[in-house]
Enzyme design. Structure first.
Site, PDB file in Angstrom:
ATOM      1  N   HIS A  13       4.500  -2.824   2.818  1.00 53.81           N
ATOM      2  CA  HIS A  13       3.800  -1.954   1.856  1.00 53.81           C
ATOM      3  C   HIS A  13       3.001  -0.882   2.592  1.00 53.81           C
ATOM      4  O   HIS A  13       1.825  -1.052   2.899  1.00 53.81           O
ATOM      5  CB  HIS A  13       2.883  -2.800   0.964  1.00 53.81           C
ATOM      6  CG  HIS A  13       2.471  -2.071  -0.283  1.00 53.81           C
ATOM      7  ND1 HIS A  13       2.356  -2.682  -1.505  1.00 53.81           N
ATOM      8  CD2 HIS A  13       2.161  -0.772  -0.488  1.00 53.81           C
ATOM      9  CE1 HIS A  13       1.981  -1.792  -2.415  1.00 53.81           C
ATOM     10  NE2 HIS A  13       1.851  -0.624  -1.815  1.00 53.81           N
ATOM     11  N   ARG A  34       3.563   8.871   3.783  1.00 49.62           N
ATOM     12  CA  ARG A  34       3.296  10.258   3.351  1.00 49.62           C
ATOM     13  C   ARG A  34       4.245  11.269   4.032  1.00 49.62           C
ATOM     14  O   ARG A  34       5.412  11.222   3.839  1.00 49.62           O
ATOM     15  CB  ARG A  34       1.830  10.636   3.586  1.00 49.62           C
ATOM     16  CG  ARG A  34       0.796   9.571   3.198  1.00 49.62           C
ATOM     17  CD  ARG A  34       0.555   9.502   1.713  1.00 49.62           C
ATOM     18  NE  ARG A  34      -0.647   8.717   1.401  1.00 49.62           N
ATOM     19  CZ  ARG A  34      -0.781   8.006   0.299  1.00 49.62           C
ATOM     20  NH1 ARG A  34       0.150   7.969  -0.614  1.00 49.62           N
ATOM     21  NH2 ARG A  34      -1.887   7.317   0.067  1.00 49.62           N
ATOM     22  N   LYS A  71      11.145   0.622  -5.871  1.00 49.19           N
ATOM     23  CA  LYS A  71       9.750   0.374  -6.220  1.00 49.19           C
ATOM     24  C   LYS A  71       9.532   0.848  -7.639  1.00 49.19           C
ATOM     25  O   LYS A  71       9.894   1.971  -7.993  1.00 49.19           O
ATOM     26  CB  LYS A  71       8.826   1.158  -5.274  1.00 49.19           C
ATOM     27  CG  LYS A  71       7.338   1.161  -5.672  1.00 49.19           C
ATOM     28  CD  LYS A  71       6.652  -0.161  -5.382  1.00 49.19           C
ATOM     29  CE  LYS A  71       5.191  -0.187  -5.811  1.00 49.19           C
ATOM     30  NZ  LYS A  71       4.259   0.364  -4.847  1.00 49.19           N
ATOM     31  N   HIS A  81       4.591  -2.643  -8.768  1.00 47.80           N
ATOM     32  CA  HIS A  81       3.138  -2.500  -8.906  1.00 47.80           C
ATOM     33  C   HIS A  81       2.808  -2.941 -10.324  1.00 47.80           C
ATOM     34  O   HIS A  81       3.089  -2.228 -11.290  1.00 47.80           O
ATOM     35  CB  HIS A  81       2.712  -1.043  -8.678  1.00 47.80           C
ATOM     36  CG  HIS A  81       1.233  -0.820  -8.826  1.00 47.80           C
ATOM     37  ND1 HIS A  81       0.476  -0.213  -7.859  1.00 47.80           N
ATOM     38  CD2 HIS A  81       0.365  -1.141  -9.819  1.00 47.80           C
ATOM     39  CE1 HIS A  81      -0.794  -0.168  -8.260  1.00 47.80           C
ATOM     40  NE2 HIS A  81      -0.878  -0.719  -9.452  1.00 47.80           N
ATOM     41  N   HIS A 100       0.779  -6.602  -4.030  1.00 45.80           N
ATOM     42  CA  HIS A 100      -0.680  -6.778  -4.087  1.00 45.80           C
ATOM     43  C   HIS A 100      -1.215  -7.481  -5.339  1.00 45.80           C
ATOM     44  O   HIS A 100      -1.963  -6.889  -6.113  1.00 45.80           O
ATOM     45  CB  HIS A 100      -1.400  -5.440  -3.896  1.00 45.80           C
ATOM     46  CG  HIS A 100      -0.836  -4.272  -4.673  1.00 45.80           C
ATOM     47  ND1 HIS A 100      -0.548  -4.324  -6.016  1.00 45.80           N
ATOM     48  CD2 HIS A 100      -0.504  -3.019  -4.269  1.00 45.80           C
ATOM     49  CE1 HIS A 100      -0.077  -3.158  -6.400  1.00 45.80           C
ATOM     50  NE2 HIS A 100      -0.028  -2.358  -5.364  1.00 45.80           N
ATOM     51  N   ASP A 160      -0.723  -2.477   2.364  1.00 49.01           N
ATOM     52  CA  ASP A 160      -0.877  -1.375   1.412  1.00 49.01           C
ATOM     53  C   ASP A 160      -1.629  -0.212   2.070  1.00 49.01           C
ATOM     54  O   ASP A 160      -2.568   0.348   1.484  1.00 49.01           O
ATOM     55  CB  ASP A 160      -1.550  -1.810   0.108  1.00 49.01           C
ATOM     56  CG  ASP A 160      -1.399  -0.757  -0.986  1.00 49.01           C
ATOM     57  OD1 ASP A 160      -0.730   0.272  -0.748  1.00 49.01           O
ATOM     58  OD2 ASP A 160      -1.945  -0.953  -2.090  1.00 49.01           O
ATOM     59  N   PRO A 214      -7.223   6.429  -4.971  1.00 50.34           N
ATOM     60  CA  PRO A 214      -7.268   5.014  -4.580  1.00 50.34           C
ATOM     61  C   PRO A 214      -6.409   4.747  -3.341  1.00 50.34           C
ATOM     62  O   PRO A 214      -5.335   5.318  -3.200  1.00 50.34           O
ATOM     63  CB  PRO A 214      -6.703   4.290  -5.806  1.00 50.34           C
ATOM     64  CG  PRO A 214      -5.848   5.301  -6.489  1.00 50.34           C
ATOM     65  CD  PRO A 214      -6.381   6.666  -6.140  1.00 50.34           C
TER      66      PRO A 214
HETATM   67 ZN   LIG Z   1       0.735   0.986  -2.437  1.00 54.23          ZN
END
Ligand SMILES: [Zn+2]
Length: 447
Positions: free
Chosen positions: A61, A65, A146, A181, A237, A310, A329
């Protein structure tokens, strides 16, 4: 002919035990693990000074970018952070600009990673609008999809379970997993609207707008789709006691589901929010102490499958803003995960065998990453050497990541990654990156 490299004077974690031995590497593979006297002659020899060699971490995870978000992180800075943290394979999330959601966008990310990465990188894709493209995305090399239940990223309407089922049915044919998620979008939106109406813009309001019930609801919805499609879903997560319970209900019913937890959800709680402010803003947010306790209990009972960072870097300006609704976040995690976990090992809260299972073995199994995740003859020489006794303070100003802040800044840890090998090559040595950009490889779906 001598082999490429021999590592000697080591303690090697292999087949569930730590053995005092050396390790011979040839052409990126582990040729032999044996007493030093029984190893073949080598072109290069390296003294590991009695330190422990573990399989390199597979961090499933990671947000690397790059492209239009390169100001936050790029493939070089992100994989340098990975190497510094003992991660030999980072799995990249698709919420980029442009979003990774078709073979063209995936190909472009792979091209950039091949030029810039210093550890291996595998890719997630978001779902395309046209589900007919699922096959070509996997054939291009995505190792998983994802799905964000919390917002629309990619081509699917996440409020529409029928559409999600279509997508899952497409993926199940190709036998790749879907990482989810799990926060229910509508619940989040309703709660946020309530908070904004009340004029709230503080961090507690953000936590209230991301209640554990949103997690539970999304897990339950997705569980129904797993039941109907048979697709392997990996829940990212998991953060709350009720969320974990919903997951375990699915797992105990024999469904093909796995889950992960992050170090920040294990080591921080909502009590830390006041002290650190929006810096500690993550999604899902930090939870109550009882939730943290439940995650630890699950971990000790072997019910959690994966530990992942993450790693979600942003600039400090994007973090420290007036209104919580404007804050991004996510926190960087690649360089803190292993030291934090080794500290847990030193404090007897985690066994080293659990660490290896959660951070290397299980990730390799779930995502079908062959030849990886353990140290054994014939396997890839992806290795992190750790000094289990070294004590130091986490110093985010020295991160290789572009995101040089951390809620763990100043924390005293015990256990440090001192060398990282990828494919038999030394990539990190005593915190320095010694490999050139582009030496990392793109790992593609193998079928
Ligand atoms: Zn993430």
């Amino acid at each position: 002919m001598p082999v490429d490299t021999v590592l000697y004077n080591a303690k090697i974690y292999t087949r569930g035990m730590i053995v005092e031995a050396g390790l011979a590497i040839d052409e990126g593979r582990i040729l032999k693990i044996a007493k030093e006297t029984n190893l073949p002659p080598a072109s290069a020899k390296m003294d590991l000074k009695g330190n422990i060699a573990l399989p390199g971490l597979i961090d499933i995870h990671v947000h690397l970018r790059d492209q239009q978000l390169a100001y936050k992180e790029d493939f070089f800075s992100g994989t340098a952070a990975a190497a510094a943290g003992g991660v030999t394979l980072a799995m990249d999330m698709p919420n980029n600009i442009p979003v990774t959601m078709d073979s063209k966008s995936l190909r472009e990310r792979m091209r950039l990673a091949e030029k810039r990465a210093v550890v291996d990188v595998a890719f997630y894709s978001a779902f395309p609008k046209n589900l007919g493209e699922v096959r070509s995305i996997i054939e291009e090399g995505a190792v998983a999809f994802k799905l964000y239940m919390s917002e629309k990223i990619g081509g699917l309407n996440v409020d529409n379970d029928e559409m999600l089922l279509h997508a899952f049915n497409k993926v199940v044919e190709m036998r790749v997993p879907v990482a989810v998620h799990a926060e229910d979008r509508e619940t989040l939106e309703n709660m946020r609207r309530k908070m904004e109406k009340a004029g709230r813009r503080d961090i507690e309001a953000y936590v209230k707008a991301h209640p554990p019930e949103a997690e539970t609801k999304a897990i339950r919805r997705v569980t129904q789709l797993v039941k109907k499609s048979g697709v392997h879903v990996h829940f990212c997560h998991v953060s709350s006691a009720v969320g974990l319970k919903a997951f375990l209900t699915a797992k105990n019913a024999g469904l093909p589901v796995t889950c992960e937890v992050t170090p920040h959800h294990l080591l921080l709680s909502s009590g830390h929010l006041k002290r650190y402010g929006t810096l500690t803003l993550v999604d899902p947010p930090l939870r109550a102490k009882e939730d943290v306790k439940a995650l630890w209990k699950g971990l000790r009972q072997g019910l959690i499958d994966v530990l992942a960072s993450d790693h979600a870097p942003h600039t400090i300006e994007e973090k420290e803003v007036e209104s919580v609704w404007d804050a991004k976040p996510g926190i960087p995690g690649l360089e803190t995960t292993l030291p934090l976990l080794l500290t847990q090992v030193n404090e007897d809260r985690l066994r080293i065998s659990d660490l290896v299972r959660l951070a290397s073995e299980k990730p390799a199994q779930i995502f079908n990453l062959r030849g990886r995740g353990s140290l054994d003859e014939g396997k890839r020489a992806d290795i992190v050497v750790v000094d289990i006794n070294q004590e130091y303070k986490i110093d985010s100003s020295r991160f290789h990541s572009k995101a040089r802040y951390s809620p763990f800044d100043g924390w005293r840890v015990k256990g440090k990654p001192v060398k990282t090998f990828v494919d038999g090559r030394l990539v990190m040595d005593e915190g320095e990156i010694v490999a050139k950009p582009g030496t990392g490889q793109v790992v593609r779906w193998e079928g």
